[in-house]
Design a protein around this motif. Structure first.
Motif, PDB file in Angstrom:
ATOM      1  N   SER A  78      97.823 114.739  23.899  1.00 25.78           N
ATOM      2  CA  SER A  78      96.921 115.848  24.261  1.00 25.78           C
ATOM      3  C   SER A  78      97.191 116.366  25.663  1.00 25.78           C
ATOM      4  O   SER A  78      96.284 116.789  26.377  1.00 25.78           O
ATOM      5  N   ILE A  79      98.453 116.345  26.059  1.00 26.11           N
ATOM      6  CA  ILE A  79      98.877 116.949  27.321  1.00 26.11           C
ATOM      7  C   ILE A  79      99.446 118.318  26.994  1.00 26.11           C
ATOM      8  O   ILE A  79     100.409 118.433  26.232  1.00 26.11           O
ATOM      9  N   ALA A  80      98.845 119.371  27.520  1.00 27.25           N
ATOM     10  CA  ALA A  80      99.313 120.723  27.244  1.00 27.25           C
ATOM     11  C   ALA A  80     100.733 120.903  27.782  1.00 27.25           C
ATOM     12  O   ALA A  80     101.116 120.268  28.760  1.00 27.25           O
ATOM     13  N   VAL A  81     101.488 121.778  27.120  1.00 26.40           N
ATOM     14  CA  VAL A  81     102.857 122.065  27.552  1.00 26.40           C
ATOM     15  C   VAL A  81     102.992 123.554  27.810  1.00 26.40           C
ATOM     16  O   VAL A  81     102.643 124.387  26.962  1.00 26.40           O
ATOM     17  N   VAL A  82     103.487 123.891  28.996  1.00 27.52           N
ATOM     18  CA  VAL A  82     103.824 125.276  29.352  1.00 27.52           C
ATOM     19  C   VAL A  82     105.283 125.284  29.760  1.00 27.52           C
ATOM     20  O   VAL A  82     105.687 124.491  30.610  1.00 27.52           O
ATOM     21  N   THR A  83     106.082 126.186  29.164  1.00 25.06           N
ATOM     22  CA  THR A  83     107.516 126.114  29.415  1.00 25.06           C
ATOM     23  C   THR A  83     108.204 127.479  29.348  1.00 25.06           C
ATOM     24  O   THR A  83     107.796 128.346  28.581  1.00 25.06           O
ATOM     25  N   CYS A  84     109.225 127.630  30.187  1.00 29.73           N
ATOM     26  CA  CYS A  84     110.120 128.777  30.071  1.00 29.73           C
ATOM     27  C   CYS A  84     111.425 128.357  29.398  1.00 29.73           C
ATOM     28  O   CYS A  84     112.308 129.172  29.166  1.00 29.73           O
ATOM     29  N   ASN A  85     111.523 127.066  29.097  1.00 30.57           N
ATOM     30  CA  ASN A  85     112.709 126.484  28.474  1.00 30.57           C
ATOM     31  C   ASN A  85     112.735 126.848  26.986  1.00 30.57           C
ATOM     32  O   ASN A  85     111.846 126.449  26.231  1.00 30.57           O
ATOM     33  N   LYS A  86     113.753 127.572  26.559  1.00 23.26           N
ATOM     34  CA  LYS A  86     113.821 128.087  25.185  1.00 23.26           C
ATOM     35  C   LYS A  86     114.338 127.073  24.179  1.00 23.26           C
ATOM     36  O   LYS A  86     114.303 127.330  22.972  1.00 23.26           O
ATOM     37  N   ILE A  87     114.829 125.951  24.642  1.00 26.10           N
ATOM     38  CA  ILE A  87     115.561 125.041  23.751  1.00 26.10           C
ATOM     39  C   ILE A  87     114.668 124.457  22.657  1.00 26.10           C
ATOM     40  O   ILE A  87     115.073 124.361  21.497  1.00 26.10           O
ATOM     41  N   ALA A  88     113.444 124.076  22.984  1.00 21.38           N
ATOM     42  CA  ALA A  88     112.572 123.450  21.985  1.00 21.38           C
ATOM     43  C   ALA A  88     112.245 124.406  20.843  1.00 21.38           C
ATOM     44  O   ALA A  88     112.335 124.041  19.671  1.00 21.38           O
ATOM     45  N   CYS A  89     111.848 125.627  21.185  1.00 23.74           N
ATOM     46  CA  CYS A  89     111.441 126.575  20.144  1.00 23.74           C
ATOM     47  C   CYS A  89     112.625 127.147  19.371  1.00 23.74           C
ATOM     48  O   CYS A  89     112.436 127.775  18.326  1.00 23.74           O
ATOM     49  N   SER A  90     113.836 126.946  19.873  1.00 19.37           N
ATOM     50  CA  SER A  90     115.030 127.388  19.147  1.00 19.37           C
ATOM     51  C   SER A  90     115.827 126.200  18.615  1.00 19.37           C
ATOM     52  O   SER A  90     116.963 126.349  18.177  1.00 19.37           O
ATOM     53  N   SER A  91     115.214 125.022  18.657  1.00 18.35           N
ATOM     54  CA  SER A  91     115.843 123.812  18.119  1.00 18.35           C
ATOM     55  C   SER A  91     115.786 123.855  16.590  1.00 18.35           C
ATOM     56  O   SER A  91     115.220 124.788  16.013  1.00 18.35           O
ATOM     57  N   PRO A  92     116.326 122.861  15.910  1.00 22.50           N
ATOM     58  CA  PRO A  92     116.247 122.859  14.448  1.00 22.50           C
ATOM     59  C   PRO A  92     114.835 123.115  13.939  1.00 22.50           C
ATOM     60  O   PRO A  92     113.851 122.683  14.545  1.00 22.50           O
ATOM     61  N   LEU A  93     114.762 123.797  12.814  1.00 13.13           N
ATOM     62  CA  LEU A  93     113.492 124.275  12.295  1.00 13.13           C
ATOM     63  C   LEU A  93     112.467 123.153  12.111  1.00 13.13           C
ATOM     64  O   LEU A  93     111.277 123.348  12.386  1.00 13.13           O
ATOM     65  N   ASN A  94     112.915 121.990  11.677  1.00 12.22           N
ATOM     66  CA  ASN A  94     111.953 120.895  11.466  1.00 12.22           C
ATOM     67  C   ASN A  94     111.291 120.462  12.766  1.00 12.22           C
ATOM     68  O   ASN A  94     110.116 120.101  12.800  1.00 12.22           O
ATOM     69  N   ASN A  95     112.020 120.504  13.898  1.00  7.36           N
ATOM     70  CA  ASN A  95     111.427 120.154  15.195  1.00  7.36           C
ATOM     71  C   ASN A  95     110.439 121.232  15.643  1.00  7.36           C
ATOM     72  O   ASN A  95     109.360 120.929  16.156  1.00  7.36           O
ATOM     73  N   TYR A  96     110.819 122.492  15.447  1.00  8.78           N
ATOM     74  CA  TYR A  96     109.921 123.611  15.777  1.00  8.78           C
ATOM     75  C   TYR A  96     108.616 123.482  14.997  1.00  8.78           C
ATOM     76  O   TYR A  96     107.520 123.633  15.558  1.00  8.78           O
ATOM     77  N   ARG A  97     108.736 123.174  13.705  1.00  3.89           N
ATOM     78  CA  ARG A  97     107.537 123.035  12.872  1.00  3.89           C
ATOM     79  C   ARG A  97     106.702 121.825  13.290  1.00  3.89           C
ATOM     80  O   ARG A  97     105.471 121.866  13.243  1.00  3.89           O
ATOM     81  N   GLU A  98     107.362 120.746  13.707  1.00  2.03           N
ATOM     82  CA  GLU A  98     106.633 119.564  14.172  1.00  2.03           C
ATOM     83  C   GLU A  98     105.820 119.892  15.421  1.00  2.03           C
ATOM     84  O   GLU A  98     104.663 119.476  15.551  1.00  2.03           O
ATOM     85  N   LEU A  99     106.422 120.652  16.338  1.00  4.76           N
ATOM     86  CA  LEU A  99     105.694 121.053  17.544  1.00  4.76           C
ATOM     87  C   LEU A  99     104.455 121.865  17.178  1.00  4.76           C
ATOM     88  O   LEU A  99     103.366 121.643  17.726  1.00  4.76           O
ATOM     89  N   LYS A 100     104.618 122.785  16.247  1.00  4.14           N
ATOM     90  CA  LYS A 100     103.486 123.612  15.818  1.00  4.14           C
ATOM     91  C   LYS A 100     102.406 122.763  15.150  1.00  4.14           C
ATOM     92  O   LYS A 100     101.209 122.984  15.344  1.00  4.14           O
ATOM     93  N   GLU A 101     102.842 121.783  14.357  1.00  3.62           N
ATOM     94  CA  GLU A 101     101.887 120.909  13.679  1.00  3.62           C
ATOM     95  C   GLU A 101     101.130 120.047  14.677  1.00  3.62           C
ATOM     96  O   GLU A 101      99.924 119.811  14.529  1.00  3.62           O
ATOM     97  N   LEU A 102     101.823 119.573  15.712  1.00  6.88           N
ATOM     98  CA  LEU A 102     101.158 118.772  16.748  1.00  6.88           C
ATOM     99  C   LEU A 102     100.088 119.594  17.466  1.00  6.88           C
ATOM    100  O   LEU A 102      99.027 119.080  17.819  1.00  6.88           O
ATOM    101  N   VAL A 103     100.385 120.870  17.695  1.00  7.71           N
ATOM    102  CA  VAL A 103      99.402 121.757  18.321  1.00  7.71           C
ATOM    103  C   VAL A 103      98.147 121.846  17.471  1.00  7.71           C
ATOM    104  O   VAL A 103      97.021 121.774  17.968  1.00  7.71           O
ATOM    105  N   ARG A 104      98.344 121.986  16.160  1.00  8.66           N
ATOM    106  CA  ARG A 104      97.199 122.078  15.253  1.00  8.66           C
ATOM    107  C   ARG A 104      96.457 120.746  15.148  1.00  8.66           C
ATOM    108  O   ARG A 104      95.233 120.696  15.158  1.00  8.66           O
ATOM    109  N   GLN A 105      97.227 119.672  15.052  1.00  8.92           N
ATOM    110  CA  GLN A 105      96.625 118.347  14.857  1.00  8.92           C
ATOM    111  C   GLN A 105      95.822 117.890  16.061  1.00  8.92           C
ATOM    112  O   GLN A 105      94.713 117.368  15.922  1.00  8.92           O
ATOM    113  N   TYR A 106      96.390 118.093  17.254  1.00  8.08           N
ATOM    114  CA  TYR A 106      95.746 117.584  18.467  1.00  8.08           C
ATOM    115  C   TYR A 106      94.971 118.667  19.232  1.00  8.08           C
ATOM    116  O   TYR A 106      94.378 118.379  20.267  1.00  8.08           O
TER     117      TYR A 106
END
Length: 815
Positions: A571-599
């Motif tokens: 539950s630590i918020a993330v603010v980033t200008c780093n594009k690598i996470a959101c342009s990483s493989p689709l499953n990782n991008y979706r996991e990040l989005k799911e974590l946002v919803r879950q937590y």
């Protein structure tokens, strides 16, 4: 009559006793005054330690006793009482008796409870004897000492004796109502049994002594003088913003004192409550401050929660099993067992299914409690009707307290949503029918964060504290820190947001300060930090464990982006200008989005596309409102736009690239920009945010760079390769001029197909007049069919990127 009690810090030394005398001087002029004093600060602990030493047959006790005696002789000297022969004789007698008791215990190697009470009660006897002699001299009166043991009668439950009230009150009435003196000094904490044995009144015993005396003489008020200015809404040592409570009811005070508000102990209130004697909590060291009034006066109906408190070192004991359902007597048997073995139950909750009973007890009684409960239910456990007791340790109880809580809906929801938002796991919940208290059991490591988060929500409507942990202190990071330093006051005054940086790291060093890093000298501070480690940096964030924590990534580093998942799960918020996470493989991008919803934790990356431009936010709003994206056309690289706008026959391609690099428009490695990889990442993020399942490999990259340039492995080699192939770039420039076009690096998505590449843009195209380092994006949607939704503006540069990150941080504050 008036009763005043002074705590250990108030009588710790001659200087403090002088302050006490000044307070007493004012009070005694108005009415007959009873003064109750604690032992000098730390003395009771020293006496307890002496009992431990003699029980272990450790001769060190003699040295410690001598030091204790010297401490009191020094106090007599500082108060200029050496000439008081009666005082000297009494102090010598007390220490002689104390020495005899300790010597006897040493010989036996044991300290019986009765003797233990006699020993630890000497702290109050010594302090009150000295202070009474000082007052006699200071006020030129007869010695005002009164031995509490002659007034307060108890049973022989040594260590926490029970008072026989009728006898005690009769003794008090007989003594004080027939005595002409106007000032009395009494030791707190100590009493005596009917057969004359010394007893003590347990935790907070001096307060209790004062309350008993106040009841016995029907005092006009009971004043508890300590080292804080009243009862605080939360522990000020944990919650720095906590303020004293001006007025509180007896019931609220009892709840708060039960839950660890150490300025007052629960037994103190009851004798005063019976006669509705007002209790004042005052500060010896700031006597003019208001303090806290405890009474049944008119309450503030607007304030639902009066305080937040906690009890630490708690264990949960859970008895459960199908054999409990519908069976009477289980609870009686459980609590009877605990009572027989003197195990105090602090917290109780039971599921409505009757399948389990959960109780909270002190951790040091946990193993004993489990043993006895398992024994008494051994048959049921053996037959599988009940499970063996489950025991959980390292827990704490936090509680919201307030008489008026029952008149306000939504408090429980507000409490638990606040805890959940800050990743504080609640193990058990209890609320009494009076609705004066909502209690929750949490992990001990989360107490500081929980108390601060709840205090912020219920008491700090003015300011929300954001705690930043920043990785990256280069061009963008430096500007970001500078902007925070410049805007701190503005944010407080206009947005009710307080921003501080608790952790800072670059590629070499990292530094932490729980109170906030001084942003006026952060570069030097960081250089003096310890060696940087991403794993240790994230571990430290979790260890510090404060509310509203934000991990800020100002880098373009792939490794940094791998820690987002860990942060979001905590539950630590993330603010980033780093594009690598959101342009990483689709499953990782979706996991990040799911974590946002879950937590339910913010993950903001507006600056991934367009630096400070509101491109992603606008796109999200379109999708959220039901629009659908069909086509995207964009110039997404401010650095490439800057390069091709400034590339002329007189200014070589290589020189322009170097200039863009120096001014901070490119990534640290400019090949990422010129190869099209950076633009591909940005386009991929826009496609994904538009709702399409897309991978980087689905985007066609029509590179304008020669193959040799793409194969270089260092920045210097890349720049050298550009110079080697300058004719290639001159040819592109010449062709554009011949076609009366401008070179633009364009990203596009249409009918499910995506590509990036250099294009010749004609004069009638919206991209033609795109100057400097600007970006432009055209969204063609269901609602914007003929004329696209257009967003245009500066899309590169450390300052605008930093401002975009800053905007996302502020957005977290409103989450």
């Amino acid at each position: 009559m008036l009763v005043l009690k002074f705590g250990g810090t108030s009588v710790a030394n001659a200087q403090n006793i002088g302050l006490v005398a000044a307070i007493v001087q004012q009070k005694k002029e108005l009415q007959k005054t009873l003064i109750v004093v604690s032992a000098c600060s730390g003395v009771t602990d020293q006496l307890v330690q002496l009992t431990v030493l003699v029980a272990n047959k450790d001769k060190e006790y003699k040295t410690r006793l001598l030091a204790l005696k010297q401490q009191h002789e020094n106090l007599i000297h500082e108060l200029v009482l050496e000439s008081d022969d009666a005082l000297q004789k009494t102090i010598r007698k007390h220490f002689k008796h104390l020495e005899t008791l300790l010597e006897g215990c040493y010989l036996l190697g044991d300290v019986q409870p009765k003797i233990h009470d006699a020993i630890i009660g000497y702290g109050e006897l010594l302090s009150s004897t000295i202070i009474a002699a000082f007052f006699a001299q200071r006020f030129n009166i007869e010695n005002p000492f009164v031995d509490s043991r002659t007034l307060i009668v108890t049973d022989e439950n040594f260590g926490n004796a029970n008072v026989f009230y009728p006898e005690t009150y009769q003794h008090i009435e007989d003594y004080f109502f027939t005595n002409d003196k106007t000032l009395f000094v009494l030791p707190g904490f100590i009493a005596s049994s009917r057969n004359g044995s010394n007893t003590t009144l347990g935790r907070g015993g001096s307060d209790y002594t004062a309350a008993i005396l106040a009841n016995g003489v029907s005092a006009t008020a009971l004043e508890i003088w300590t080292d804080v200015s009243g009862m605080y809404a939360a522990n000020p040592k944990i919650v720095k913003q906590a303020q004293p409570i001006p007025a509180i009811s007896y019931q609220e005070a009892m709840e708060l004192s039960h839950f660890g508000a150490k300025v007052l102990y629960p037994p103190t209130i009851q004798p005063a409550l019976k006669k509705e004697i007002p209790i004042w909590i005052k500060n010896t060291f700031a006597p003019n401050e208001h303090g806290t009034l405890i009474s049944n006066q008119e309450k503030d109906l607007q304030q639902s929660v009066k305080g937040i408190s906690n009890i630490d070192k708690i264990a949960l004991l859970t008895l459960e099993g199908g054999g409990m359902v519908g069976v009477s007597g289980i609870a009686r048997k459980l609590f009877e067992t605990l009572s027989l073995h003197h195990i105090n139950v602090i917290f109780i909750t039971q599921a409505s299914s009757e399948h389990s009973i959960c109780i909270g007890i002190l951790e040091n009684q946990a193993e004993k409690a489990k043993k006895y409960v398992d024994e008494v239910f051994s048959k049921e456990i053996a037959h599988g009707q009940l499970n063996a007791c489950q025991l959980e340790k390292e827990l704490s109880i936090i509680a919201l307290v307030g008489d008026n809580m029952k008149n306000h809906q939504g408090l429980s929801g507000k409490m638990f949503s606040t805890l959940g938002r800050n990743n504080v796991n609640v193990r058990a919940i209890a609320q009494g029918a009076s609705e004066r208290n909502i209690s929750a059991v949490i992990n001990s490591k989360d107490v500081v964060k929980a108390l601060n988060a709840l205090h912020e929500v219920f008491f700090e409507s003015v300011t929300k504290q954001l705690n930043l942990f920043v990785v990256g202190a280069g061009n963008v990071g430096s500007k970001f820190i500078e902007q925070i330093a410049n805007q701190q006051e503005f944010l407080k005054q206009n947005l009710n947001i307080s921003v501080r940086i608790l952790g800072l790291s670059n590629s070499r060093k990292m530094y932490f300060n729980k109170e906030g890093i001084d942003l006026n000298n952060w570069k030097k501070t960081l250089e003096n930090g310890k060696k940087a480690s991403l794993s240790e940096f994230v571990s430290q964030i979790k260890e510090i464990n404060v509310r509203n924590s934000i991990f800020v990534d100002n880098t373009a580093d792939a490794e940094v982006s791998t820690w987002y998942n860990t942060c979001l799960k905590s539950s630590i918020a993330v603010v980033t200008c780093n594009k690598i996470a959101c342009s990483s493989p689709l499953n990782n991008y979706r996991e990040l989005k799911e974590l946002v919803r879950q937590y339910k934790v913010p993950f903001l990356y507006e600056t991934n596309v367009g630096a400070g431009l509101p491109i992603i936010d606008t796109l999200k709003n379109c999708i959220a409102s039901g629009d659908r994206i069909h086509k995207i056309q964009a110039v997404l690289s401010g650095s490439l736009n800057f390069i091709f706008n400034n590339f002329t026959e007189s200014n070589t391609f290589t020189n322009v690239v170097k200039q863009a690099q120096i001014e901070g428009y490119t990534e640290p490695d400019p090949k990422i920009d010129l190869s099209g990889v950076d633009v591909m990442r940005k386009l991929l993020i826009l496609i994904r945010e538009s709702g399409y399942a897309y991978e980087m490999s689905d985007i066609a990259n029509e590179s304008f760079l020669p193959e040799e340039c793409l194969k270089t492995t260092s920045v210097n080699d890349f720049l050298h390769s550009l110079e080697t192939h300058k004719e290639h770039f001159n040819t592109l420039l010449k062709e554009a001029k011949e076609k009366e076009c401008r070179l633009k690096y364009v990203a596009q998505f249409d009918n499910g197909k995506a590509s990036v590449g250099l294009q010749f843009i004609a004069k009638d195209h919206p991209f033609y007049h795109l100057d400097g380092k600007d970006n432009i994006v055209l969204f063609y949607t269901d609602r914007y069919k003929e004329q696209p939704l257009l967003i245009k503006g500066a899309g590169a540069g450390a300052e605008v990127t930093a401002s975009g990150i800053f905007a996302d941080v502020i957005r977290v504050g409103n989450f």
